[in-house]
Design a protein around this motif. Structure first.
Motif: not given
Ligand code: TRP
Ligand code: ZN
Length: 848
Positions: A148-152
């Motif tokens: 995923s491109d989400l940071p966390v």
């Protein structure tokens, strides 16, 4: 019966899972989940059955070779591969499925909350993520890759690898699927560390949405205190390099103990003096402790099947209650726990939903996360600790961890540990786990020639499906006081095992006053013919703080029962309150607890137990009249206490200052019946913390005033949903009953009410169910409103709708008119099209 799961049908799973590897490619409407299960047959050939719901199967292969369509079968509930299509020895099963987290409103499985992905798998949510044997006795090691491109990007265990657009996690401890968790989002951490007793450093993080970081310090400290306590009290160390907690806004319950990655309802993490009350702080600390303690009692040792739920929950509640007793005011914590046990569990045990801590059948397991499994389960553990004593209990727990680490266990395993550690036979004691109902323990006394005798009798009324109730093994802690108030016999534990049994104390100079069931040593209803004078004596002199409070509580309850039937306030009670109020040696928190009157539902329940049909309006009037009588008689002392206990300086959530605020609010509640809310208005406008702000606001609402304050509060907190929950709750719960339906309807129908969020829904409808005379309004408008909203919520979130239907569990207590209205509301729910299994099971039991 159709759709019923029975304890007696238990069969072990025919395969072992050596290892699970999962890859998540996250997308709101089309997340791909690839799973590889390393399976080994336990004995001989068997079909592979995997649970799975709402999954779109994309591909399936064994050892890399795609399965022919005729080799397997997919239904609404799972996937079966015929034994004939399987290799003889160990093999790898690969599946890929597609799911839509953005469309998941039930908040079970993988779902989205404010742009973040999160999971909830207990009890049976993992089957909505991938095909798997979703049962707690199948334990496996998990490796997880999240793309995923989400940071966390978080999962269970320790971090294994990470890079642009992915992270991998490895959990070294075998675990059941219900402890699986995954979180992905734009999150910020408040971090700290803990060094374990053996010197290992553990990184701790509390993850929240940007903007909420400033409200995490208390939760982090609570986690550190919990880790320390579990080492000292139980010798249990943490077992990973990392412990993550994530706060989520959309959540069906309080929190979840996923291995190394606890997920919390944000209201049980976020705290600041301006936005959280003293009670919120206390709950946050208790729930952080509870979920942390599950790491050993629940995760390292788990349940064989869901019938054994109280094995982890009862024990873990007992542990978190003990923790809070140690870090706050022990006696007060016990009083609060017993008050809540009576309000929730005794009520459950006396109605159509009664069940044993270990039930033997269910249709929907989510409906068994109850006060009986949790709170009564904790009382049963507490009785074992009382019977074995502190050292004996610790020895038994050491044996439990030694013998069963890494296993999925039963209540039988648990009892055996206590038998082996103590050499005692606990077969009769086990009835506490397998039978429903609250024993009634009656006692009378004799005094002859210096010998004092207590004659006990125990009776448990039949409960649904259990007509016969054999006697229980009941630990009864007793102390005796002399006529001058000195203790002549210190606490000893009597063990009752028969239907009728007598215990004698000899060598007494005068007839003593007994203090029975000290510390509430067993979850029973104690019945004893006593006098108000004797209760007042115990309130003044008992050395056991629980029974001191209990004596005052008995007086209050008895006078309210009489008043609800037309009697006058008892002078003994009024006088006893004055004495207690003036006792400067008693802690403020204790005096506050003594000033709080039993709630309307508790009085209704006491009346019903005496065979009287409760009248909600008369009960409410009695309670208000008694408050007024107390205020009139003791006005000067109440004003003095109110003024003396203002807490100067910056806010601290510690038990000391919190107790002072509790005493102030308890005195203010009484004084408000005389001053038309003048002091409450002043406190509201001066308040610098949420405890006083919402406390004062609630008192104004209860007087039918406070519109200006409600508006000011809403204007200030409009952008804080957790605070606005309190605004909704006080109005739903405390508005005068004749106005409550209209108040709730107006809030519900305003565009601002985000009813799909469980916290919002509970704040309003849960608050309303606690408005006794409003909910049980004679014309049935309360029941109808409540039913409308359950019917509306059920298709989206069956679990929360079903839980909230317990508001109806007392409907048979009331008069024929109310019963007719309640029954009509329940039948309307039962007939709703597409009713969930969760709510249909509940309504069926409620109507039975
Ligand atoms: N095991 C959790 C606890 O006691 C509670 C839990 C069970 C839960 N099912 C849940 C929490 C569903 C959230 C949603 O701590
Ligand atoms: Zn729990």
């Amino acid at each position: 019966m159709d759709g019923v799961t029975l304890l007696s049908d238990y069969q072990p799973y025919p395969f072992e899972i050596e290892k699970v590897s999962m890859v998540f490619h996250l997308a709101p409407d089309a997340t791909r989940v690839r799973s590889t299960l390393a399976l080994t047959p336990r004995a001989g050939a068997a079909d592979v059955h995997l649970d799975g719901e709402e999954l779109r199967l994309v591909s399936i292969a064994i050892d890399g070779a795609p399965l022919a369509p005729e080799a397997y079968r997919v239904t609404e509930t799972g996937l079966t591969i015929a034994a004939g299509a399987l290799p003889a020895g160990p093999f790898e099963l690969q599946t890929e499925v597609e799911i839509a987290p953005a469309k998941n409103t039930a908040l079970e499985g993988l779902y989205m909350s404010n742009g973040m992905y999160c999971t909830q798998c207990e009890a049976e949510g993992f089957r909505k993520i991938t095909f798997y044997p979703d049962r707690p006795d199948v334990m496996a090691r998990f490796h997880v890759r999240i793309e995923s491109d989400l940071p966390v990007l978080l999962s269970n265990g320790n971090p294994a690898a990470q890079g642009a657009g992915f992270a991998e996690w490895d959990d070294p401890w075998p675990k059941p699927a219900y402890l699986f968790a995954l979180v992905a989002g734009d999150l910020r951490a408040t971090s700290g560390t803990f060094t374990t007793a053996s010197g290992r450093k553990v990184d701790l993080n509390i993850w929240v949405r940007p903007g909420d970081e400033a409200r995490c310090d208390f939760a982090l400290g609570a986690l550190q205190r919990s880790m320390k306590w579990d080492e000292q009290a139980y010798g249990r160390e943490y077992d990973l390099d990392l412990f993550n907690i994530v706060a989520v806004d959309d959540f069906n319950m309080g929190a979840m103990e996923n291995k190394g990655l606890n997920i919390f309802n944000s209201k049980l993490v976020l705290a600041s003096p301006e936005t959280a009350t003293d009670l919120d702080y206390e709950r946050i600390e208790a729930v952080i402790a509870h979920e942390y303690f599950h790491n050993w009692t629940g995760n390292r040792i788990t349940c064989r099947d869901w019938f054994q739920l109280c094995l982890k929950e009862g024990l873990t509640v007992y542990r978190d209650q003990s923790f809070t007793r140690d870090v706050r005011l022990g006696a007060l914590k016990r009083i609060d726990d017993v008050a809540s046990l009576r309000a929730r569990q005794f009520r459950e045990d006396a109605g159509p939903l009664a069940h044993p801590p270990r039930p033997s059948s269910y249709r929907e397991i989510n409906n068994f996360y109850t006060a009986t499994v949790y709170e009564k389960g904790a009382e049963v553990v507490g009785m074992l600790a009382t019977l074995l004593g502190g050292e004996g209990y610790r020895k038994a727990l050491d044996l439990y961890f030694d013998r069963h680490d890494g296993q999925a266990c039963t209540i039988e395993d648990w009892i055996k540990v206590f038998e082996d550690a103590s050499g005692r036979d606990l077969s009769q004691f086990k009835l506490w786990y397998t039978q429903a109902g609250t024993p009634h323990l009656s006692v009378s006394e004799r005094f002859e020639n210096g010998t004092y005798t207590l004659d006990f009798e125990q009776v448990t009324a039949p409960t649904p499906g259990e007509p016969e109730k054999p006697p229980r093994h009941i630990p009864i802690a007793v102390g005796l006081l002399g006529p001058n108030g000195d203790e002549v016999v210190p606490t000893q534990v009597l063990e009752m095992t028969q239907g009728r049994q007598s215990f004698s104390f000899s060598g007494l100079a005068a007839k003593p006053v007994p203090s029975i069931l000290r510390g509430f040593s067993a979850p029973v209803v104690l019945e004893r013919d006593t006098t108000p004078a004797e209760q007042a004596f115990l309130l003044a002199h008992d050395t056991d703080p629980f029974n001191r409070w209990e004596a005052g509580r008995n007086l209050a309850r008895d006078t309210l029962i009489a008043m609800a039937q037309g009697g006058a306030p008892a002078p003994d009670y009024i006088a006893a309150v004055g004495q207690m109020l003036g006792d400067a040696t008693a802690m403020p928190a204790f005096r506050a607890a003594c000033l709080r009157l039993p709630g309307e539902d508790e009085i209704a329940s006491a009346l019903a137990a005496n065979g009287v049909v409760p009248d909600p309006d008369a009960i409410r009037a009695a309670r208000r009249d008694l408050m007024k009588a107390l205020a009139q008689t003791h006005e000067a002392a109440l004003v003095a206490a109110y003024e003396a206990h203002a807490v100067p300086g910056p806010y601290s959530p510690d038990a000391g200052p919190a107790g002072q605020r509790a005493l102030r609010l308890a005195t203010l509640a009484l004084l408000s019946t005389l001053d038309a809310g003048a002091r409450a208005k002043a406190l509201f406008s001066d308040a610098t913390n949420m405890t006083e702000s919402i406390g004062a606001l609630g008192l104004l609402v209860a007087q039918g005033t406070g519109q200006a304050e409600l508006d000011a509060f809403a204007a200030r907190w409009a952008s804080e949903p957790l605070v606005m929950d309190k605004w909704r709750s006080v109005q739903a719960m405390l508005s005068p009953p004749e106005a409550a339906v209209e108040v709730v309807t107006a809030i519900a129908e305003s565009g601002a009410f985000e009813w799909k969020n469980p916290n919002r829904f509970r704040s309003l409808l849960g608050g309303f169910a606690a408005n006794h005379a409003g909910f049980h309004r004679a014309d049935g408008a309360g029941y109808a409103l409540y039913a409308d909203w359950l019917i509306k919520l059920d298709p989206l979130n069956p679990q929360t709708a079903a839980r909230m239907s317990t508001a109806f569990e007392t409907w048979r207590r009331y008069d024929a008119t109310r019963q007719t209205h309640a029954q009509a509301a329940l039948k309307r729910i039962a007939g709703a099209p597409g009713l969930s299994r969760d709510l249909s099971e509940m309504v069926g039991r409620l109507l039975e």
